[in-house]
Design a protein around this motif. Structure first.
Motif: not given
Length: 637
Positions: A365-367, A527-528, A550-554
């Protein structure tokens, strides 16, 4: 016309305290970041607004990046002044801790400031003006501190003192689980043999001593993979023991010297520069933040001698074992400043420290990426990873060679369920489930434990959860179990636990770990991107990943969309997409999920479970060989 007061409350008790002491005819609009307070006041007919309702994810990210810039600068300055504290590079140990403090303060100031203008001076804060005192080598705030009082005092606004009662069930880390005979039994039958061995070993090993030149492994802290590795270590001929006695140091603080060091760090400049670099914009409410950080960092540095005494005591105990054979330390995720200092001291004494990753989040993820790109990474002398993606990400940020450490694989308990049909029957009976069960494993509300960038926002995340429950899951042809994270970040807990009327087919559970329920789940939503992903993936039942804040990487989002079901809440049609999945006839959903089995196995190998076989045995073999080599190199034998 009576004036309108805007009243900040962070607990239900605070709102009641205000109303009980109210005089005059002024109307009030309550402001809060607590979802439980929000739901309680809305249900009572009061006007209430989320303070962070208008904060965008992009603005929250900039808060996090500002704190990262500031923490990097402060920690490097602290490294340059470490000699006066009797330790090298103490800034590295405190960098992440400082970032979390600065992030929380900046975040709270950012959402406080607009309300000063909107209220036209009629802003009242109900709470306790004092922050939790520093009591160790950490600058962290108390999870229930009413931080907004700091900014209210700075603006000269009215503060109504109120100290909320902390829930008695909260453990020191905020987690709490309900232990019953039923949870004990489910936990027991869920345990693989190595875990049973570990529990027995931990209970009785303190009376045993190594008697030969076998490798000796000291377990400092544990997780599921370490528990599995312990039995394999014993089979390799190693002597497994636990954290030696004599490791605790003094709890006395040397405040005078440490406060001087903190004042010399130009923290005001570092924080303002961080805000400028992140293009956040300095506001009046941020003015007191440098002073708070300086004060708390100075107090924390006073505990450096105690942390060093603790580390030296641990090393002395280790050295007594090293006389009897080659020695190494095994640990779970090392994150606290005191444990980081301990790890550094062990490394300086040529004692290898094997750090096992706690979950599968890094690399997804981006976090995590934001922190790793900025040079923040979990401490690991010798890393033991679950999978190759995680291992490469960690190696890159630490500057390690890709062959340093080991990709052992995720623990077996994540991959399969022991006595699955028995567990399933017991859980369904416990829950009173007759039809299919859908479980949603959800994230949490941060409050003072802000982890920006790319993290949850209290108010917006709560509103998103409401949409998921009432607009989607309430219409699903399943019994729905909303599995809340077992933690307390607010005094009043999670409103979905006991403060909201849920749809007829929905119920929530907070006090029992998801691992105790998972055998009964027919469809799972998560969702996490933390350790829960592996627990859900291993069910081999339809899994839906809901990409929220908490967005996933593309590349990870693409992989997940191929391997499991993936729904992106940033897309306009996300609700209809999720609804179509949860209302699809189960046989069709299960068939579509089986069709993804081959690609799911490939994705799991790279991103989740890592190599197959026996991860505990793989880790044990690597550890015994490595400590033998280290022992030979250092001349222990």
């Amino acid at each position: 016309m009576p004036k309108e007061n805007f009243v900040i409350v962070e607990s239900i008790g605070a709102s009641q305290h205000y109303l009980n002491g109210k005089s005059g005819n002024a109307d009030e609009t309550f402001l809060t970041t607590s979802p439980s307070v929000f739901e309680h006041l809305r249900a009572s007919g009061s006007r209430v607004l989320f303070m962070d309702a208008d904060l965008t994810l992009n603005e929250a990210d900039r808060v996090g990046y500002a704190a990262i810039h500031a923490a990097n600068s402060i920690s490097e300055s602290l490294n340059q002044n470490s000699d006066s504290l009797g330790v090298s590079r103490v800034g590295d140990a405190l960098k992440a801790d400082i970032q979390r403090l600065v992030c929380c303060l900046l975040y709270k100031a950012r959402i406080f400031d607009p309300w000063v203008a909107k209220s036209q001076g009629n802003l009242v804060n109900v709470g306790h003006a004092d922050l939790t005192p520093v009591k160790g080598l950490t600058t962290g705030l108390g999870r229930f501190d009413t931080v907004f009082t700091l900014f209210a005092a700075h603006h000269g606004l009215e503060i109504i003192p109120h100290v909320a009662e902390i829930p008695k069930c909260a453990q020191p880390n905020g987690d709490f689980l309900q232990v019953t005979s039923w949870t004990r039994f489910i936990t027991m039958i869920n345990m693989p043999l190595p875990v049973v061995f570990f529990r027995i070993l931990k209970r009785f090993r303190r009376w045993a001593q190594p008697t030969s030149k076998k490798p000796i492994v000291g377990i400092f802290s544990s997780n599921e993979l370490i528990e599995e590795t312990a039995l394999a270590l014993s089979r390799e001929g190693a002597f497994v023991t636990f954290a030696p006695a004599g490791m605790m140091g003094s709890d006395q603080s040397n405040d005078r010297q440490s406060e001087g060091v903190a004042r010399s760090l130009k923290i005001d400049e570092a924080i303002k520069e961080g805000v400028h670099k992140a293009k956040l914009g300095w506001t009046a409410s941020m003015d007191p933040i440098p002073g708070v950080v300086t004060e708390r960092l100075g107090a924390a540095l006073g505990y450096v001698p105690a942390a060093l005494e603790r580390a030296k005591g641990y090393v002395n105990s280790c050295e007594k074992l090293m006389i009897k054979g080659p020695f190494g330390v095994v640990a779970n995720f090392i994150s606290s400043p005191a444990d980081i200092l301990l790890s550094d001291v062990l490394k300086s004494e040529n004692i290898p420290v094997f750090v096992f990753d706690h979950g599968v989040g890094p690399g997804l993820d981006w976090h995590h990426k934001a922190y790793f790109d900025a040079g923040f990474s979990p401490v690991a002398d010798i890393p033991i990873s679950h999978n190759s993606v995680q291992h490469k990400v960690m190696a890159d940020v630490r500057g390690d060679h890709i062959d340093h450490g080991l990709v052992a694989g995720a623990p077996s308990i994540l991959r399969k369920i022991g006595f699955r049909e028995i567990q399933r029957s017991l859980v369904r009976r416990h829950l009173g489930i007759e039809d299919k069960l859908l479980c949603w494993v959800s994230g949490l509300y941060p409050n003072n434990m802000q982890r920006q960038p790319h993290y949850y926002l209290d108010g917006p995340y709560h509103e998103l959860r409401r949409e998921i429950v009432y607009d989607v899951l309430g219409k699903a042809p399943y019994d729905v179990l909303f599995k809340l994270y077992p933690t307390l970040r607010y005094i009043d807990g999670d409103p979905f636990a006991n403060k909201m009327e849920l749809p007829a087919n929905c119920r929530s559970e907070m006090l029992i770990d998801f691992r105790n329920f998972r055998a009964a789940s027919d469809v799972t939503i998560i969702d996490e991107p933390g350790s829960g992903v592996a627990w859900c993936w291993g069910l081999d039942r339809p899994l839906i990943y809901l990409d929220t804040q908490v967005r996933l990487l593309p590349e990870v989002a693409r992989a997940f969309s191929e391997a499991i079901f993936y729904v992106d809440t940033e897309q306009k049609d996300w609700k209809s997409e999720l609804l179509s999945l949860v209302t699809m006839p189960y046989d069709e959903l299960a068939s579509a999920y089986r069709d993804k089995a081959k690609i799911r196995e490939e994705i799991a190998h790279d991103y989740i479970f890592g190599p197959g076989g026996k991860p505990g045995a793989r880790a044990a073999n690597y550890i015994t060989q490595t400590i033998a080599e280290c022992s030979t190199m250092s001349g222990t034998l």
